[in-house]
Design an enzyme around this catalytic site. Structure first.
Site, mmCIF file in Angstrom:
data_model
loop_
_atom_site.group_PDB
_atom_site.id
_atom_site.type_symbol
_atom_site.label_atom_id
_atom_site.label_comp_id
_atom_site.label_asym_id
_atom_site.label_seq_id
_atom_site.Cartn_x
_atom_site.Cartn_y
_atom_site.Cartn_z
ATOM 1 N N GLN A 1 0.842 -1.187 0.000
ATOM 2 C CA GLN A 1 0.000 0.000 0.000
ATOM 3 C C GLN A 1 0.877 1.236 0.000
ATOM 4 O OE1 GLN A 1 -2.750 0.082 3.269
ATOM 5 N NE2 GLN A 1 -3.303 2.213 2.976
ATOM 6 N N SER B 1 0.742 6.509 2.558
ATOM 7 C CA SER B 1 1.320 7.463 3.505
ATOM 8 C C SER B 1 2.602 8.098 2.966
ATOM 9 C CB SER B 1 1.627 6.770 4.833
ATOM 10 O OG SER B 1 0.445 6.349 5.462
ATOM 11 N N GLU C 1 -12.607 -3.253 3.866
ATOM 12 C CA GLU C 1 -11.711 -4.156 4.582
ATOM 13 C C GLU C 1 -12.125 -4.222 6.053
ATOM 14 O OE1 GLU C 1 -9.435 -6.792 5.871
ATOM 15 O OE2 GLU C 1 -9.571 -6.424 3.732
ATOM 16 N N ASN D 1 -3.997 7.877 17.152
ATOM 17 C CA ASN D 1 -5.176 7.906 18.023
ATOM 18 C C ASN D 1 -5.614 9.320 18.374
ATOM 19 O OD1 ASN D 1 -5.116 5.147 17.931
ATOM 20 N ND2 ASN D 1 -4.707 4.838 20.101
ATOM 21 N N GLU D 2 -4.657 10.250 18.501
ATOM 22 C CA GLU D 2 -5.020 11.633 18.797
ATOM 23 C C GLU D 2 -5.878 12.224 17.673
ATOM 24 O OE1 GLU D 2 -1.434 10.425 21.002
ATOM 25 O OE2 GLU D 2 -2.020 10.341 18.888
#
Length: 399
Positions: A127, A130, A249, A380-381
């Site tokens: 993938q 990013s 997914e 997570n932030e």
């Protein structure tokens, strides 16, 4: 919400469990989404191809490419759970994401070209989303693709950099997002491509992590020429392609429950081996209380997965379901590994290479890797902000 299984689904589970026990390529040495050693790749390719051949992967594909119409929609989740429960290797790479994009947005020629090679595991995919300045904010990606030529000879020339590419060192193909219209709004002007990783101008550089392993990679793209026939979906519509494939997914979520349940079992066994004041840690009331709290959270995690699956089956999914599930899982996974490390006392300073390390240093590696889960797939932030804005409808954060 209905969380109980069905007799048909449990019969399917029994078949999967027996198949995994007979054909799996051994137990994974480390926790998490890890890249295998190169020597393991032939066995993993064979294992992946056998899962497709047995009808346990690609269940929801078009029937002409091996899908099974009428299959229970939770069958892929059962397969993921049983692979995780056996502590063996799941299929490596991003083939599930790439196949979803090709099935939903690709041409007939692309489906005929790519899907059979995914089934046979002739192609491992990675993938390529990013970037160094576009991780949690994927729409900020800056890799550029400019079109040259027209008709059958048209190509896109790509320049840029990707990062955190798991299994990039093993990949034959890449599911790539690149900006094709730099003047378009942030979420527009992005195109999805199928990239041959052997193309001139593609350079994969391993990233060594805290664990000492190289599961992730940087990928540099320098004048890489991609045929226009490898565009997945429409030009400048790549954001919709990517979000659709990511949304399809879901089986990996189910694997998280089985993975944490197995880690909890290991933690209890560790408490029988480790000592507190010269006695087994399990005899210590504070240790038992901490284990009880962690066990309760593992059950909550399973209930959250069941709720998300129930909503998926009934078409009532909530915008915050996946976000909250990922946050809760990643932080619980860290706390399990952290407690396993702290229970060892000073022996927790030992590593895999040190003689006498409990469980061959598995807990040390798991603790170091556990931080990756709190960042991968969106920090997570950032996800908490998305829960507030999308799930609770709170005012957007000022920019």
């Amino acid at each position: 919400m209905r969380l109980e299984s069905t007799p048909e689904l449990e019969a399917f589970r029994g078949k999967v469990r027996a198949f995994v026990a007979e054909h799996a390529p051994g137990v994974k040495a480390h926790s998490g989404v890890r890249a295998p050693d190169p020597a393991l790749m032939p066995a993993i390719r064979e294992w992946t191809a056998s899962l497709y051949e047995a009808g346990f992967l690609g269940i929801d594909w078009p029937v002409e490419y091996g899908g099974r119409p009428g299959a229970h929609p939770l069958e892929p989740s059962v397969v993921a759970e049983e692979i995780a429960r056996a502590r063996t290797w799941p299929p490596v790479g991003a083939a599930s994401l790439a196949s979803a994009a090709v099935i939903d947005f690709g041409t007939d020629e692309q489906r005929a070209r790519f899907l059979p090679r995914i089934r046979s595991c002739a192609d491992v995919w990675c993938q390529l989303f990013s970037e160094p300045e576009a991780g949690s904010d994927l729409a900020a990606l800056r890799t550029r693709a400019r079109r040259e030529g027209e008709g059958e000879d048209a190509v896109f020339v790509v320049d840029g950099q990707k990062v955190w590419t798991t299994n990039g060192q093993h990949a034959d193909m890449g599911y790539l997002l690149a900006r094709t219209d730099p003047d378009a709004p942030k979420h527009k002007g992005i195109t999805a491509f199928a990239l041959d990783m052997r193309s001139p101008g593609v350079e994969v550089r391993p990233l060594r992590e805290l664990t000492g392993t190289t599961d992730f990679n940087e990928v540099f793209l320098d004048g890489v020429r991609i045929p226009a026939a490898n565009v997945i979906g429409a030009v400048n519509d790549g954001w919709r392609v990517a979000m659709s494939s990511l949304g399809r997914e879901r089986s990996g979520v189910a694997a998280r429950g089985a993975e944490l349940s197995a880690v909890l079992d290991d933690l209890v066994r560790l408490a029988e081996t480790a000592t507190v004041d010269g006695r087994p840690a399990l005899d210590d009331s504070a240790t038992r209380q901490a284990l009880g709290e962690l066990a309760a959270r593992v059950q909550v995690n399973a209930a959250m997965i069941g709720l998300a699956q129930s909503r998926m089956l009934h078409g009532t999914e909530h915008a915050a379901d996946a976000l909250l599930g990922k946050i809760f899982f990643s932080e619980l996974n860290h706390d399990l590994a952290d407690f396993g490390l702290r229970m060892q006392g000073t022996d927790g300073l030992l590593t895999e290479e040190d003689p006498g390390a409990l469980a061959d240093g598995w807990w040390q590696d798991a603790h170091l890797y556990s931080r990756a889960y709190t960042i991968a797939g969106g920090a997570n932030e950032v996800l908490r902000t998305q829960v507030a804005e999308r799930g609770l409808g709170l005012p957007r954060e000022s920019r």
